[in-house]
Design an enzyme around this catalytic site. Structure first.
Site, PDB file in Angstrom:
ATOM      1  N   CYS A   2       0.859  -1.176   0.000  1.00  0.00           N
ATOM      2  CA  CYS A   2       0.000   0.000   0.000  1.00  0.00           C
ATOM      3  C   CYS A   2       0.895   1.225   0.000  1.00  0.00           C
ATOM      4  O   CYS A   2       1.800   1.323   0.807  1.00  0.00           O
ATOM      5  CB  CYS A   2      -0.905  -0.018   1.229  1.00  0.00           C
ATOM      6  N   GLU A 104      -4.928   2.703  -5.305  1.00  0.00           N
ATOM      7  CA  GLU A 104      -4.089   1.853  -6.140  1.00  0.00           C
ATOM      8  C   GLU A 104      -4.053   2.435  -7.544  1.00  0.00           C
ATOM      9  O   GLU A 104      -5.025   3.077  -7.981  1.00  0.00           O
ATOM     10  CB  GLU A 104      -4.628   0.422  -6.205  1.00  0.00           C
TER      11      GLU A 104
END
Length: 226
Positions: A2, A104
């Site tokens: 992440c 993302e």
């Protein structure tokens, strides 16, 4: 993953679903207001210390003295419990990052399109994390990393990894000093939310600039590159 996430609700709202009773966290209804949390900054991290839960601002990144590269920001759930770098953190530094969602980037050739991923019901999320405890004593470049897992089903079309997002019950067990490293591995495997719990949509590429922090970053756009 992440590499960016959002932590914008008041901490009271973020933590309410955990129904905390044994905590040292003061009441605070003011929104955190971070729509673009980046590595290398201090992040509110929920952790257990002296039998109580605390919320401490902790450096997002981990680089022990012998590590000569840039601080790491993620650890794979499949290997973190046994690897040289993260085994001590898995044993003694388990914590949770309260969040509202994460970003993302979907790639196709030289094109990159950011997506915002969040709970379908917009409930708070709890990312599994490990780091250098105790968290009330800042350690330069020895903060925390977010634990990641493999993406599945439709989410893999955006990115093949995602944060290990725990259920409320699993998050509390993950942080508990009574939880053994072996049990923590079971929690990582069995206590994560499935792909069906999330929704995602394309957002502005302005999220790529860490100086941008307003709520427009999580708004869906109608003309994604990909």
């Amino acid at each position: 993953m992440c590499g960016r996430f959002a932590q914008y609700q008041p901490r009271d709202a973020l933590l309410a679903p955990l129904h905390l009773s044994d905590s040292a966290i003061p009441y605070d209804p003011v929104p955190i207001g971070r729509y673009n949390v980046a590595p290398g900054t201090r992040v509110l991290l929920l952790n257990q210390r002296d039998g109580l839960l605390h919320l401490d601002p902790v450096f997002w990144g981990y680089a022990p003295e012998w590590w000569e590269k840039a601080p790491l920001i993620n650890a794979r759930s499949e290997t973190a419990a046994s690897g040289r770098m993260f085994k001590p953190l898995w044993r003694n530094g388990r914590a949770v990052v309260p969040a509202n969602g994460w970003y993302e980037w979907k790639r196709a050739g030289d094109k990159k399109q950011p997506y915002f991923i969040h709970a379908k019901d917009d409930a708070p999320l709890w990312f599994a994390a490990i780091g250098k405890a105790p968290y009330d004593r800042p350690h330069e470049k020895e903060g925390f990393v977010i634990v990641t897992a493999a993406s599945d089903k439709g989410m893999v079309d955006i990115h093949d990894r995602r944060p290990l997002v725990l259920t409320a019950e699993a998050a509390l067990a993950w942080m508990s000093a009574d939880t053994s490293p072996q049990h923590a591995e079971e929690i990582a495997h069995d206590g994560a939310l499935p792909e069906e719990a999330f929704s995602w949509h394309p957002v502005s590429r302005q999220v790529g600039n860490i100086h941008n922090q307003d709520e427009t970053l999580i708004a869906e756009i109608n003309d994604p590159l990909i």
